[in-house]
Design a protein around this motif. Structure first.
Motif, short mmCIF file in Angstrom:
data_model
loop_
_atom_site.label_atom_id
_atom_site.label_comp_id
_atom_site.label_asym_id
_atom_site.label_seq_id
_atom_site.Cartn_x
_atom_site.Cartn_y
_atom_site.Cartn_z
N ASP A 35 -112.84 -55.80 -39.14
CA ASP A 35 -114.04 -55.18 -39.97
C ASP A 35 -115.12 -56.48 -40.36
N LYS A 58 -116.15 -59.00 -37.96
CA LYS A 58 -117.15 -58.55 -37.15
C LYS A 58 -118.68 -58.65 -37.99
N ALA A 59 -118.44 -58.48 -39.01
CA ALA A 59 -119.70 -58.51 -40.05
C ALA A 59 -120.21 -59.95 -40.12
N GLU A 93 -121.94 -60.75 -36.82
CA GLU A 93 -123.08 -60.04 -36.53
C GLU A 93 -124.43 -60.41 -37.69
N THR A 113 -124.00 -59.76 -40.95
CA THR A 113 -124.29 -58.86 -41.99
C THR A 113 -123.21 -59.02 -42.93
N ILE A 114 -122.62 -60.17 -43.07
CA ILE A 114 -121.58 -60.22 -44.31
C ILE A 114 -122.14 -60.17 -45.42
N THR A 122 -121.88 -56.97 -47.29
CA THR A 122 -120.61 -56.40 -47.50
C THR A 122 -120.23 -56.48 -49.03
#
Length: 398
Positions: free
Chosen positions: A309, A312-313, A316, A318-319, A322
């Protein structure tokens, strides 16, 4: 001189890592040849149990292989030979974007140690992921380093279910199992005793024990009985012989089941359970088949899920969205007990045994539902909660 020693230590760490994991490097090169979809590089820093522990570390490596296959990420697996801090600095310096550190060793990453800045501050472009505790906050609860993510598993809840299952299995053993299947201490002659073996006396271990105690207490209260509980919290993680010795002591004190949360030490506990014809509970991955019929269940902490997960962030982009504290619940699939396939193989071949087992499974499902809707609250040591022993009226902690 100290700086030279430190430099040599880092070089040794890198050399050992490359030497140990040539296969992993080849895997990364193969991904590139097949058309890598990402320039992201991740590293798995194993704890002392090593990458082939059939559990905690191995699951994380499985996650790394999965993101390599699916996302084209390059990965490296490291078993530190000169300490975790040296490995973190080396990997950060080599440009690894995300480093998953599985060892319970956070100080150099988070704090000023020996006059050196925290590693997280030295390498702000690297995301560090740590497990089983949340040390990345100050006394007011504010995040110290934005590039550090703490991962917690709700293993207290899975351990609660394991505790309840333990009592149900022992109390109904005469119905569930054939007469010669086990050599249990008679339940009314000291056999209402359960042991626990932990690797270190830390929140990452007591979180299992507290939930287990509360699960035992719940089932014991429901059945109107009382249990004794022995625990050792400093057994380490790498020596199965230690597990065998400690478990042997508990079994000799009347315990009919011992739960091990101690890496490879648990393998020794399970082996001793078979030797004594009693039961054990293992941890981290489904290890029920290691000693078929003698491991009641395993409490699963599947590190593959957060590795996948979080990577993947990063891939992409988008970390940054998080949260610095990630909690994986029973519902996430990252923690649970096993499907109990192995222990079901040794149930007595009778209608009475089948009916009782079905009754126990329904009982456990009801407990899971109550945990899910909040009507049962299990103590979570990972967030600093303390066990209220006074509320555990059906278990005596020795």
């Amino acid at each position: 001189m100290n700086k030279m020693k430190k430099f040599l230590g880092v070089v040794l760490t890198v050399t050992m890592a490359v030497g140990l994991f040539t296969g992993c490097g080849a895997k990364s090169e193969e991904n590139k040849e097949n058309g890598a979809k990402s320039d992201v590089k991740i590293a798995i820093v194993c704890d002392s149990a090593g990458q082939n522990d059939n559990g905690y570390n191995q699951s994380a490596v499985a996650g790394a292989k999965k993101v390599a296959d699916e996302l084209g990420v390059e990965y490296k697996v490291v078993e530190p030979t000169n300490g975790v801090p040296a490995a973190l600095e080396t990997l950060s310096g080599d440009g690894y974007n995300v480093i998953f550190s599985l060892e319970y060793d956070f100080d150099a990453l988070i704090k000023v140690v020996g006059g050196s800045k925290p590693i997280a501050e030295m390498y702000p472009d690297t995301t560090f992921v740590i497990f089983n505790d949340n040390p990345n906050i100050d006394a007011s609860g504010n995040v110290l380093h934005k590039n550090v993510i703490s991962v917690l598993f709700d293993v207290h809840e899975a351990s609660y279910i394991a505790g309840a299952l333990s009592v149900q299995a022992l109390e109904n053993a005469d119905v569930l199992f054939a007469a010669n299947q086990y050599k249990f201490t008679p339940i009314d002659q000291g056999g209402r005793t359960i042991g626990f073996v932990g690797g270190t006396n830390s929140n990452g271990i007591t979180v299992f024990s507290y939930g287990f105690i509360e699960g035992i207490n719940q089932a014991a209260a429901d059945l109107g009985v009382n249990y004794d509980y022995y625990a050792k919290y400093d057994a380490g993680f790498s020596d199965p012989a230690t597990g065998s010795t400690v478990a042997g002591t508990f079994y000799n004190q009347g315990a009919n089941l011992v739960y091990a949360v101690a890496g490879s030490v648990g393998d020794g506990v399970a082996a001793k359970a078979k030797e004594e014809s009693k039961l054990a509970i293992h941890v981290d991955a489904d290890k029920d088949a290691l000693q078929p019929g003698y491991i009641l269940t395993s409490v699963i902490k599947n590190t593959e899920v957060p590795v996948y997960d979080i990577t993947k962030a990063v891939v992409e982009g988008t970390i940054s969205e998080t949260e610095n504290l990630q909690t994986f619940s029973l519902a996430s699939g990252a923690t649970s007990i096993t499907d109990l396939t192995e222990i079901q193989k040794v149930l007595a071949d009778t209608d009475e045994a089948k009916a009782k087992w079905d009754e126990i499974i329904k009982y456990l499902d009801d407990l899971k539902a109550k945990i899910g809707d909040g009507s049962i609250k299990v103590t979570n040591a990972q967030v600093g909660e303390e066990l209220d022993t006074a509320s555990c009226t059906n278990i005596t902690i020795k």
